[in-house]
Design a protein around this motif. Sequence first.
Motif, short mmCIF file in Angstrom:
data_model
loop_
_atom_site.label_atom_id
_atom_site.label_comp_id
_atom_site.label_asym_id
_atom_site.label_seq_id
_atom_site.Cartn_x
_atom_site.Cartn_y
_atom_site.Cartn_z
N ARG A 3 -13.77 -41.61 -0.33
CA ARG A 3 -13.04 -40.62 -0.21
C ARG A 3 -12.49 -39.53 0.06
O ARG A 3 -11.87 -38.72 -0.95
CB ARG A 3 -14.81 -39.56 0.07
CG ARG A 3 -14.52 -38.22 -0.08
CD ARG A 3 -16.28 -38.04 0.26
NE ARG A 3 -16.53 -38.11 1.21
CZ ARG A 3 -16.63 -37.60 2.71
NH1 ARG A 3 -17.03 -36.10 2.27
NH2 ARG A 3 -17.26 -37.96 3.63
N PHE A 4 -12.19 -39.46 1.12
CA PHE A 4 -11.21 -39.33 1.67
C PHE A 4 -9.28 -39.35 1.39
O PHE A 4 -9.20 -39.07 0.81
CB PHE A 4 -10.63 -39.46 3.40
CG PHE A 4 -11.83 -38.46 4.40
CD1 PHE A 4 -12.20 -37.72 3.89
CD2 PHE A 4 -12.19 -39.50 5.51
CE1 PHE A 4 -13.15 -36.56 4.59
CE2 PHE A 4 -13.73 -38.79 6.30
CZ PHE A 4 -14.03 -37.69 5.73
N ASP A 7 -9.72 -38.26 -2.00
CA ASP A 7 -9.18 -36.77 -1.80
C ASP A 7 -7.70 -36.02 -1.74
O ASP A 7 -7.22 -35.22 -1.20
CB ASP A 7 -10.11 -35.83 -0.95
CG ASP A 7 -11.54 -36.12 -2.37
OD1 ASP A 7 -11.37 -36.68 -3.21
OD2 ASP A 7 -12.51 -35.83 -1.50
N GLY A 8 -7.03 -37.38 -0.80
CA GLY A 8 -5.81 -37.30 -0.76
C GLY A 8 -5.82 -36.79 0.70
O GLY A 8 -4.36 -36.06 1.81
N ARG A 9 -6.58 -37.15 1.87
CA ARG A 9 -6.90 -37.13 3.21
C ARG A 9 -6.59 -37.35 3.71
O ARG A 9 -8.06 -38.68 5.39
CB ARG A 9 -8.19 -35.72 3.37
CG ARG A 9 -9.00 -34.91 2.43
CD ARG A 9 -10.24 -34.71 2.17
NE ARG A 9 -10.78 -34.22 3.17
CZ ARG A 9 -12.45 -34.61 3.37
NH1 ARG A 9 -12.84 -34.06 2.32
NH2 ARG A 9 -12.88 -33.71 4.05
N GLU A 11 -5.16 -38.32 7.03
CA GLU A 11 -5.44 -37.88 8.43
C GLU A 11 -6.41 -38.47 8.97
O GLU A 11 -6.94 -38.61 10.10
CB GLU A 11 -4.42 -36.39 8.76
CG GLU A 11 -3.15 -37.45 8.72
CD GLU A 11 -2.73 -36.07 7.05
OE1 GLU A 11 -3.52 -35.69 6.27
OE2 GLU A 11 -1.35 -36.58 7.10
N GLU A 12 -7.46 -37.49 7.64
CA GLU A 12 -9.20 -37.57 8.86
C GLU A 12 -9.13 -39.14 8.16
O GLU A 12 -10.16 -39.85 8.69
CB GLU A 12 -9.82 -36.42 7.59
CG GLU A 12 -9.78 -35.65 7.82
CD GLU A 12 -9.84 -34.39 6.29
OE1 GLU A 12 -10.93 -34.82 7.09
OE2 GLU A 12 -9.15 -33.57 6.16
N GLU A 15 -8.40 -40.70 10.76
CA GLU A 15 -9.41 -40.72 12.32
C GLU A 15 -10.01 -41.56 12.42
O GLU A 15 -10.95 -41.74 13.59
CB GLU A 15 -9.53 -38.88 12.63
CG GLU A 15 -8.40 -38.47 12.90
CD GLU A 15 -8.13 -36.57 12.18
OE1 GLU A 15 -9.83 -36.40 12.88
OE2 GLU A 15 -7.04 -36.04 12.33
N ARG A 40 -1.43 -43.14 0.33
CA ARG A 40 0.24 -42.59 1.21
C ARG A 40 1.38 -42.74 -0.17
O ARG A 40 1.91 -41.83 -0.63
CB ARG A 40 0.11 -42.19 2.15
CG ARG A 40 -0.47 -41.83 2.96
CD ARG A 40 -0.85 -41.59 4.33
NE ARG A 40 1.03 -40.34 4.84
CZ ARG A 40 0.68 -40.61 6.09
NH1 ARG A 40 0.34 -40.73 7.05
NH2 ARG A 40 2.44 -39.62 5.68
#
Length: 149
Positions: A3-4, A7-9, A11-12, A15, A40
């Motif tokens: 999901r991250f 959504d282009g997240r 860094e999350e 982590e 990315r």
Amino acid sequence: MVRFLHDGRFEEAEELLAEGSLVPAGADRDFFRALVLYWRLLYDDRNTSLQSEFDSRLEAALASSEARIEASPRDAVALLWNGTARLFLAELRASEKRPFAAAKEARRARNALSSARGADPTLADASFGLGTGDVIADELPALARGLGS
């Protein structure tokens, strides 16, 4: 984590992998760390530093999956990670205009994914990877395709 990525997240997602609760250390985590960079690069495909880091992470995923395969040659998941990492490496080599290196990795990916499917016929991801390999192979110059087969 997926999901991250969608959504282009990124860094999350990194982590989550770093904290170790989602995916244990080893071939699985090494593969997913490379996958984050693959996503990315979908958004920033000309970033040479990301490409270099992606290459390094793919090499780490290959090393850890090969160690796991050496310990258990019919480990379908390790074969899947190995084959899929090789597919990504083939795509990276093709984007670097290195068709022979791309063909070599595509052939090695096909072998690993075929072995994964043989070890566990219910492993749908291996079949998907084999189809993806065919798509990548169609994009290579004819000479490289011939040498790769």
